[in-house]
Scaffold this active site. Sequence first.
Site, PDB file in Angstrom:
ATOM      1  N   LYS A 124       0.871  -1.185   0.000  1.00  0.00           N
ATOM      2  CA  LYS A 124       0.000   0.000   0.000  1.00  0.00           C
ATOM      3  C   LYS A 124       0.899   1.224   0.000  1.00  0.00           C
ATOM      4  CE  LYS A 124      -4.460   0.582   0.055  1.00  0.00           C
ATOM      5  NZ  LYS A 124      -5.528  -0.376  -0.303  1.00  0.00           N
ATOM      6  N   ASP A 164      -6.931   4.067  -4.594  1.00  0.00           N
ATOM      7  CA  ASP A 164      -7.606   3.871  -3.315  1.00  0.00           C
ATOM      8  C   ASP A 164      -8.296   5.214  -3.069  1.00  0.00           C
ATOM      9  OD1 ASP A 164      -7.638   1.750  -0.957  1.00  0.00           O
ATOM     10  OD2 ASP A 164      -7.445   3.678   0.033  1.00  0.00           O
TER      11      ASP A 164
HETATM   12  N1  GLU Z   1      -7.258  -0.043  -3.082  1.00  0.00           N
HETATM   13  C1  GLU Z   1      -7.970  -1.220  -3.475  1.00  0.00           C
HETATM   14  C2  GLU Z   1      -7.980  -2.194  -2.322  1.00  0.00           C
HETATM   15  O1  GLU Z   1      -8.062  -1.781  -1.182  1.00  0.00           O
HETATM   16  C3  GLU Z   1      -7.494  -1.789  -4.803  1.00  0.00           C
HETATM   17  C4  GLU Z   1      -6.042  -2.152  -4.880  1.00  0.00           C
HETATM   18  C5  GLU Z   1      -5.567  -2.609  -6.258  1.00  0.00           C
HETATM   19  O2  GLU Z   1      -6.366  -2.686  -7.181  1.00  0.00           O
HETATM   20  O3  GLU Z   1      -4.374  -2.906  -6.353  1.00  0.00           O
HETATM   21  O4  GLU Z   1      -7.982  -3.388  -2.478  1.00  0.00           O
END
Ligand code: GLU
Length: 445
Positions: A124, A164
């Site tokens: 993240k 996100d």
């Molecule tokens: N932010 C999204 C999640 O919490 C998507 C992450 C992504 O597609 O890599 O899963």
Amino acid sequence: MNVNHLMTELERKHPGEKEYLQAVREVLASVEEIYNRHPEFGALRIAERIVEPDRIFTFKVPWVDDRGEVQVNIGYRVQFNNAIGPYKGGLRFHASVNLSILKFLGFEQTFKNALTTLPMGGAKGGSDFNPRGKSDAEIMRFCQAFMTELWRYIGPETDVPAGDIGVGGREIGYLYGMYRKLARENTGVLTGKGMTYGGSLVRPEATGFGAIYFTAQMLEQAGDELARKRIALSGFGNVAWGAALKATELGAKVVTISGPDGFIYDPSGLDREKIDYMLELRASNNDVVAPYAERFAGAEFFAGRKPWEIPVDIAMPCATQNELDGEDAARLLANGVRYIAEVSNMGCTPEAIDAFIAQKAVYAPGKAVNAGGVATSGLEMSQNAMKLNWSREEVDRRLHEIMSSIHRACLEYGTEPDGYINYMKGANIAGFMKVARSMVEQGIL
Ligand code: GLU
């Protein structure tokens, strides 16, 4: 493994990182029993290793605003665990972003990605940059400045960021453009890309659609059905939008949305026009839902309050972590809620989850319910690697299959002797076991 001992040690090492410590405690408490039946896990210190990120990058992001003033933000990338595939997870741009939040999100992402059946590790990142009220040119300059640092740490087989909170199609476009220029290559290094430069159909809708596919299966498992159910949604961003779209298409009635300013109660339910209007609200960059009540007759705006006071059959938090607390849970339960499908990451506090489970309401955690988003990112990576595009039907069919497989995994590990399905336990164990086994097989790294 003893959860309390391990947590004491972790609190000593990372004091004050409350979201991170909360997420770790929840997963370890779910897996403690099964973990201790596997002596090889203890011998290899899998728990102690799995709770620490592999590495964290932090960097400064200086940029110039429209008045010509220099602004300085902090950028982060937390590469949590790549035992089952390249690091994968979104970028969050929000004033609240700090290391604790990104570590909790990276930790959750590791197990969520394991549940998708696709080969993706967990990561993240993001920044404390506040997109509210920023012009398009400011967003572009910030994204470019952010990528001039981030690009060194990522790559299509190394680490693949996505969106996100605060990072949608527009931001991914600016970030991707800068990566392409610096790295001098066109690869699937980000997901959530636009359709003209390697994006996947269904990716914008995927988190919300997947959440509704999962919720429909939860209800079916309980001998119930989604049609005609009243749903309270929180949030009004991309995730709430996708969920509202699919829930409405399947005959359910979405009666609330919310923003940082308060919530909207619309007793007649959202329809296509109102759902499209959510995109307009989002595009305004003001982070408010109040104008909805001026636009649509019969809808009411409640300033500074949360949608959990409205009686509904299904509650779906779609905004952010810890948005539904013990008091909200008690209120929802008193009003007869039967299903809680958490769509935001860690949307419910531990007190709320305990209340739902104690009353045998069906609660499913974010890492299962919202996994359709990152799963479809995985499908975008597959298409990029093949240099091909799948049709909308093909992507949607695969998304549906993945959500069914996550639901089955929850049943396998979460069904209790009295038949109650503890989806939290099921999802935590299924995700953990896959990552832990892969770490055992690959040695001490
Ligand atoms: N932010 C999204 C999640 O919490 C998507 C992450 C992504 O597609 O890599 O899963």
